[in-house]
Design a protein around this motif. Structure first.
Motif, PDB file in Angstrom:
ATOM      1  N   ASP A   1       0.845  -1.200   0.000  1.00  0.00           N
ATOM      2  CA  ASP A   1       0.000   0.000   0.000  1.00  0.00           C
ATOM      3  C   ASP A   1       0.877   1.246   0.000  1.00  0.00           C
ATOM      4  OD1 ASP A   1      -2.185  -1.643   0.213  1.00  0.00           O
ATOM      5  OD2 ASP A   1      -2.564  -1.232   2.322  1.00  0.00           O
ATOM      6  N   LYS A   2       0.418   2.285  -0.723  1.00  0.00           N
ATOM      7  CA  LYS A   2       1.082   3.587  -0.700  1.00  0.00           C
ATOM      8  C   LYS A   2       0.010   4.663  -0.626  1.00  0.00           C
ATOM      9  CE  LYS A   2       5.370   2.607  -3.131  1.00  0.00           C
ATOM     10  NZ  LYS A   2       6.285   3.011  -4.199  1.00  0.00           N
ATOM     11  N   GLU A   3       0.249   5.661   0.207  1.00  0.00           N
ATOM     12  CA  GLU A   3      -0.679   6.796   0.289  1.00  0.00           C
ATOM     13  C   GLU A   3      -0.361   7.777  -0.820  1.00  0.00           C
ATOM     14  OE1 GLU A   3      -1.608   8.779   3.888  1.00  0.00           O
ATOM     15  OE2 GLU A   3      -1.463   6.944   5.071  1.00  0.00           O
ATOM     16  N   VAL A   4      -1.416   8.277  -1.452  1.00  0.00           N
ATOM     17  CA  VAL A   4      -1.268   9.264  -2.515  1.00  0.00           C
ATOM     18  C   VAL A   4      -2.239  10.405  -2.277  1.00  0.00           C
ATOM     19  CG1 VAL A   4      -0.444   7.644  -4.275  1.00  0.00           C
ATOM     20  CG2 VAL A   4      -2.879   7.988  -3.998  1.00  0.00           C
ATOM     21  N   ASP A   5      -1.899  11.586  -2.764  1.00  0.00           N
ATOM     22  CA  ASP A   5      -2.764  12.755  -2.676  1.00  0.00           C
ATOM     23  C   ASP A   5      -3.315  13.032  -4.075  1.00  0.00           C
ATOM     24  OD1 ASP A   5      -4.090  15.024  -1.769  1.00  0.00           O
ATOM     25  OD2 ASP A   5      -2.353  16.316  -2.096  1.00  0.00           O
TER      26      ASP A   5
END
Length: 148
Positions: free
Chosen positions: A80-84
């Motif tokens: 998982d990776k957080e993105v804006d």
């Protein structure tokens, strides 16, 4: 004439309200080899895609704000990776580690009703036990080779 000008201006301004964020990148393993067919989704939505033969992916979404981008592939750990998401193009690359999702066993089942060879809608070949013994076959593949 004024109505037409205002209509055109309103149309141009409203297209900005439907902005979409484009997300692209590459999915590779720890050795740098591309992973074709990996799943990439935004968690909690239906936005996503799969990677192509070269491990590349691209898709667009109308979601906004901070989201979690998840990639998974059988035999590799899920990452998982957080993105804006703010309407600009994003490039997010993933390097998956081996391990994680594994298949423990695969079960194949089949059933058939008795039919004579004349009633069957497909080709049937039968081999009697005595013939199989004569072949001294070590596997089912050896038996199939003798039928063909």
């Amino acid at each position: 004439m004024k109505k037409v000008i205002f209509a055109v201006i309103g149309l141009l301004l409203s297209t900005g309200a439907f902005a979409q964020t484009g997300i692209s990148g590459t999915i590779t393993d720890s050795a740098g080899e591309p992973i074709p067919g990996a799943n990439i989704i935004i968690v909690g939505s239906t936005s996503g895609t799969t990677s192509d033969f070269d491990g590349n992916y691209t898709f667009s979404t109308d979601l906004e704000g901070n989201q979690v981008l998840r990639t998974s592939y059988l035999g590799f750990t899920t990452l998982d990776k957080e993105v804006d998401l703010n309407g600009t193009e994003l490039t997010v690359d993933f390097v998956l580690q081996e391990g994680g999702q594994q298949l423990d066993e695969v079960v194949l089942t089949a059933s058939s009703t008795f039919r004579s060879q004349k009633q069957a809608p497909l080709s049937i070949s039968s081999v009697k036990m005595a013939e199989i013994t004569k072949l001294s076959a070590n596997s089912q593949a050896d038996i199939l080779r003798s039928v063909l």
